[in-house]
Structures are given as structure tokens and as C-alpha cells.
Design a protein around this motif. Sequence first.
Motif, PDB file in Angstrom:
ATOM      1  N   GLN A   1      58.808  54.051   7.346  1.00 33.86           N
ATOM      2  CA  GLN A   1      59.831  53.598   6.397  1.00 33.86           C
ATOM      3  C   GLN A   1      60.575  52.383   6.937  1.00 33.86           C
ATOM      4  N   MET A   2      60.831  52.368   8.239  1.00 33.78           N
ATOM      5  CA  MET A   2      61.521  51.231   8.849  1.00 33.78           C
ATOM      6  C   MET A   2      60.664  49.966   8.759  1.00 33.78           C
ATOM      7  N   ILE A   3      59.373  50.115   9.008  1.00 34.57           N
ATOM      8  CA  ILE A   3      58.463  48.968   8.906  1.00 34.57           C
ATOM      9  C   ILE A   3      58.462  48.425   7.482  1.00 34.57           C
ATOM     10  N   GLU A   4      58.390  49.331   6.506  1.00 31.45           N
ATOM     11  CA  GLU A   4      58.357  48.918   5.103  1.00 31.45           C
ATOM     12  C   GLU A   4      59.684  48.299   4.662  1.00 31.45           C
ATOM     13  N   SER A   5      60.771  48.627   5.370  1.00 31.03           N
ATOM     14  CA  SER A   5      62.094  48.077   5.048  1.00 31.03           C
ATOM     15  C   SER A   5      62.428  46.848   5.891  1.00 31.03           C
ATOM     16  N   ASN A   6      61.427  46.337   6.616  1.00 33.99           N
ATOM     17  CA  ASN A   6      61.599  45.155   7.476  1.00 33.99           C
ATOM     18  C   ASN A   6      62.656  45.363   8.556  1.00 33.99           C
ATOM     19  N   LEU A   7      62.753  46.611   9.046  1.00 37.37           N
ATOM     20  CA  LEU A   7      63.617  46.920  10.180  1.00 37.37           C
ATOM     21  C   LEU A   7      62.760  47.006  11.439  1.00 37.37           C
ATOM     22  N   LYS A   8      63.336  46.630  12.569  1.00 39.43           N
ATOM     23  CA  LYS A   8      62.604  46.781  13.821  1.00 39.43           C
ATOM     24  C   LYS A   8      62.338  48.261  14.050  1.00 39.43           C
ATOM     25  N   PRO A   9      61.071  48.684  14.108  1.00 38.87           N
ATOM     26  CA  PRO A   9      60.787  50.125  14.135  1.00 38.87           C
ATOM     27  C   PRO A   9      61.139  50.769  15.472  1.00 38.87           C
TER      28      PRO A   9
ATOM     29  N   ALA B   1      67.348  50.853  14.645  1.00 35.88           N
ATOM     30  CA  ALA B   1      66.504  49.677  14.870  1.00 35.88           C
ATOM     31  C   ALA B   1      66.161  49.488  16.348  1.00 35.88           C
ATOM     32  N   GLY B   2      64.853  49.532  16.647  1.00 35.02           N
ATOM     33  CA  GLY B   2      64.358  49.266  17.988  1.00 35.02           C
ATOM     34  C   GLY B   2      64.583  50.363  19.001  1.00 35.02           C
ATOM     35  N   ALA B   3      65.117  51.505  18.587  1.00 37.27           N
ATOM     36  CA  ALA B   3      65.467  52.563  19.541  1.00 37.27           C
ATOM     37  C   ALA B   3      64.222  53.279  20.063  1.00 37.27           C
ATOM     38  N   ARG B   4      64.329  53.789  21.285  1.00 38.92           N
ATOM     39  CA  ARG B   4      63.291  54.628  21.884  1.00 38.92           C
ATOM     40  C   ARG B   4      63.695  56.084  21.650  1.00 38.92           C
ATOM     41  N   VAL B   5      62.877  56.803  20.886  1.00 37.58           N
ATOM     42  CA  VAL B   5      63.251  58.145  20.430  1.00 37.58           C
ATOM     43  C   VAL B   5      62.275  59.177  20.978  1.00 37.58           C
ATOM     44  N   GLY B   6      62.807  60.192  21.637  1.00 38.10           N
ATOM     45  CA  GLY B   6      62.001  61.304  22.121  1.00 38.10           C
ATOM     46  C   GLY B   6      61.928  62.408  21.085  1.00 38.10           C
ATOM     47  N   VAL B   7      60.795  63.122  21.069  1.00 41.81           N
ATOM     48  CA  VAL B   7      60.594  64.195  20.094  1.00 41.81           C
ATOM     49  C   VAL B   7      59.543  65.155  20.638  1.00 41.81           C
ATOM     50  N   LEU B   8      59.635  66.410  20.231  1.00 42.99           N
ATOM     51  CA  LEU B   8      58.642  67.403  20.647  1.00 42.99           C
ATOM     52  C   LEU B   8      57.309  67.087  19.987  1.00 42.99           C
ATOM     53  N   GLU B   9      56.269  66.903  20.792  1.00 41.78           N
ATOM     54  CA  GLU B   9      54.965  66.552  20.244  1.00 41.78           C
ATOM     55  C   GLU B   9      54.350  67.730  19.497  1.00 41.78           C
ATOM     56  N   SER B  10      53.434  67.423  18.574  1.00 43.55           N
ATOM     57  CA  SER B  10      52.721  68.423  17.760  1.00 43.55           C
ATOM     58  C   SER B  10      53.670  69.293  16.944  1.00 43.55           C
ATOM     59  N   SER B  11      54.812  68.735  16.578  1.00 44.94           N
ATOM     60  CA  SER B  11      55.818  69.487  15.827  1.00 44.94           C
ATOM     61  C   SER B  11      56.044  68.836  14.469  1.00 44.94           C
ATOM     62  N   ASN B  12      56.746  69.563  13.595  1.00 40.76           N
ATOM     63  CA  ASN B  12      57.104  68.991  12.302  1.00 40.76           C
ATOM     64  C   ASN B  12      58.071  67.825  12.474  1.00 40.76           C
ATOM     65  N   THR B  13      58.944  67.907  13.486  1.00 41.01           N
ATOM     66  CA  THR B  13      59.853  66.791  13.749  1.00 41.01           C
ATOM     67  C   THR B  13      59.068  65.538  14.142  1.00 41.01           C
ATOM     68  N   PHE B  14      57.984  65.708  14.875  1.00 35.43           N
ATOM     69  CA  PHE B  14      57.141  64.557  15.239  1.00 35.43           C
ATOM     70  C   PHE B  14      56.565  63.914  13.975  1.00 35.43           C
ATOM     71  N   SER B  15      56.066  64.738  13.058  1.00 35.93           N
ATOM     72  CA  SER B  15      55.513  64.210  11.803  1.00 35.93           C
ATOM     73  C   SER B  15      56.576  63.479  10.997  1.00 35.93           C
ATOM     74  N   HIS B  16      57.769  64.059  10.923  1.00 37.44           N
ATOM     75  CA  HIS B  16      58.851  63.433  10.160  1.00 37.44           C
ATOM     76  C   HIS B  16      59.290  62.125  10.814  1.00 37.44           C
ATOM     77  N   LEU B  17      59.344  62.110  12.140  1.00 34.18           N
ATOM     78  CA  LEU B  17      59.766  60.897  12.828  1.00 34.18           C
ATOM     79  C   LEU B  17      58.744  59.776  12.637  1.00 34.18           C
ATOM     80  N   THR B  18      57.477  60.126  12.584  1.00 35.13           N
ATOM     81  CA  THR B  18      56.433  59.133  12.310  1.00 35.13           C
ATOM     82  C   THR B  18      56.635  58.512  10.930  1.00 35.13           C
ATOM     83  N   LYS B  19      57.016  59.330   9.952  1.00 34.17           N
ATOM     84  CA  LYS B  19      57.300  58.817   8.606  1.00 34.17           C
ATOM     85  C   LYS B  19      58.530  57.910   8.611  1.00 34.17           C
ATOM     86  N   ILE B  20      59.539  58.283   9.399  1.00 37.39           N
ATOM     87  CA  ILE B  20      60.736  57.449   9.506  1.00 37.39           C
ATOM     88  C   ILE B  20      60.372  56.074  10.059  1.00 37.39           C
TER      89      ILE B  20
END
Length: 256
Positions: free
Chosen positions: A147-155, A125-144
Motif C-alpha cells: 500500500q505504501m508503494i502504491e501511495s508513493n511513500l517510501k516503503p 515511511a522508510g522504517a525498519r519493522v520487525g514482525v513474527l515470521e509465518s504469521s498473520n501479522t507478517f501477511s498484513h505487514l506485507t500488504k501495508i
Amino acid sequence: MNKLHVLLFLMINLLLPAEGAELKFVTHDFPPFSYESGGTLSGAAIDIVRQTCSEIEISCPIELLPWKRSQFKVRRGHVQAMLVIGWNNKRAQWLSFSPPLLKTQYGFFVNRSNPLDYLSLSDLAGARVGVLESSNTFSHLTKIRQQMIESNLKPISIQGIHDNNLVFKMLDNEGRNIEMIYSNRDVGNTLIVNNNLKNVRYAGPNEELYYYIGFGRKHADKELVERFNNGFMKLQQAGVIQDILAQYNLEGVEPD
């Protein structure tokens, strides 16, 4: 030319690779899967490609480039394949995939001053997360994040970084604007060792997945791709692929 010479000529030509039988590959700096060491390309995925191409007797030059440029070259048909790559719907529109090469994890890394052991989205909740841009991890982190927004968690807030080494060095240096990294587990652990980072640790997995080789749908010869995949599966059945992965402490996939 007598009959014996004709027979020898035919046998030699059958054993040689067909003229023009070539698959061009591109990869990026992604240890332990692919990296440059002493001017030579190395890594588990590099070894797998070379062994498979030797098995089916075709030429397979491999070029190391930044990830964005690698994707560009496959899309344009300058090369036929890229490695290693995770599967997603968007990529499946322009790539076909090899059998899975290996099993791995995506998860979160933190500075050692952070006591987090990741278990659920609420830990982020509310964390600042670094990730390699243009990567599959970036796409997955965007989905995460969604999911946090939909679960009413601070994204989380996402900071895309162009270089994996840089983002891990940022976290090692007391965070430097990020609190966590979302990365492949095996890549992260290798970068920690290679960069002698004392203050970064793995906080836990978010997802298990497979890595593949991606072949350009428009430009890769389908028969040659099938030949490569069959050669790979033959080596997998013989235990050769598992032996290669074991040298890098990576987890293989059970053959069908």
C-alpha cells in the motif's frame, strides 16, 4: 440383567462421551491466548477450548509447538485444529473457522525514545519493522508495504523474526536493527510485562480483527466440528466465554 439395570446402563452410556470422540488441538507460545506456565498449558484460548470440550463431553488434547510446525501438523492431519488464528483468504482454503472467540488489534510498538503516535501510513515511511515470521501479522505487514508503494511513500523494510520474545527484546535494546514492531496489541503488552521491558510501548492500532480456532478442512470430522462450535456458542450465550476473557483483560464478541 433386570430392566432397572438395563435402564441404568443405557443412561450412563448416554452421558459418557462417545468412544473416539476427540478433537486434537495444537497451539504455540502466544500469551495471553496460549502459553506454558509451570509445565501446564494456560491462556484465554486454552481455557475456552477446555470449557467447550467439557460442555460437549469430548476429549480435546492440546499440544504446544512452534507455529510453523503447528500448521504442518494440521495440514497433515496429525491434529484437527489450531489456535488462535486470524482469518485470511489463503488460510480459508485449507481451514474452516470457529465463531470468533474474541476481538483484538494489530498495531505498532516502538522504543520509548521514539515519540511516534501512529495515525497513518505516512508515519511509517522508510522504517525498519520487525514482525513474527509465518504469521498473520507478517501477511498484513506485507500488504501495508505494498500500500505504501502504491501511495508513493517510501516503503518499510520488513524483518521477519522467528520468536516474539526475541523481537520485543530487540526493540527494548534501543532497536537493534529495527525501529518498530508490528504485532497483536494484547500479545505485545503481555510480552512487555512478562519480559520486564521498560523501553517498549504501543504506538497505536492499524487494524481491528477477530481471532478464531482453525479446523483442518481435509481431516477434521465435520459433525464433531459443528458440535464444538455449537457448544461454544451455547457458552457464549450464557456469558461463560466473556467471563473467561475478562480474567485476561481481553475483549469478547457479542453473541448473535
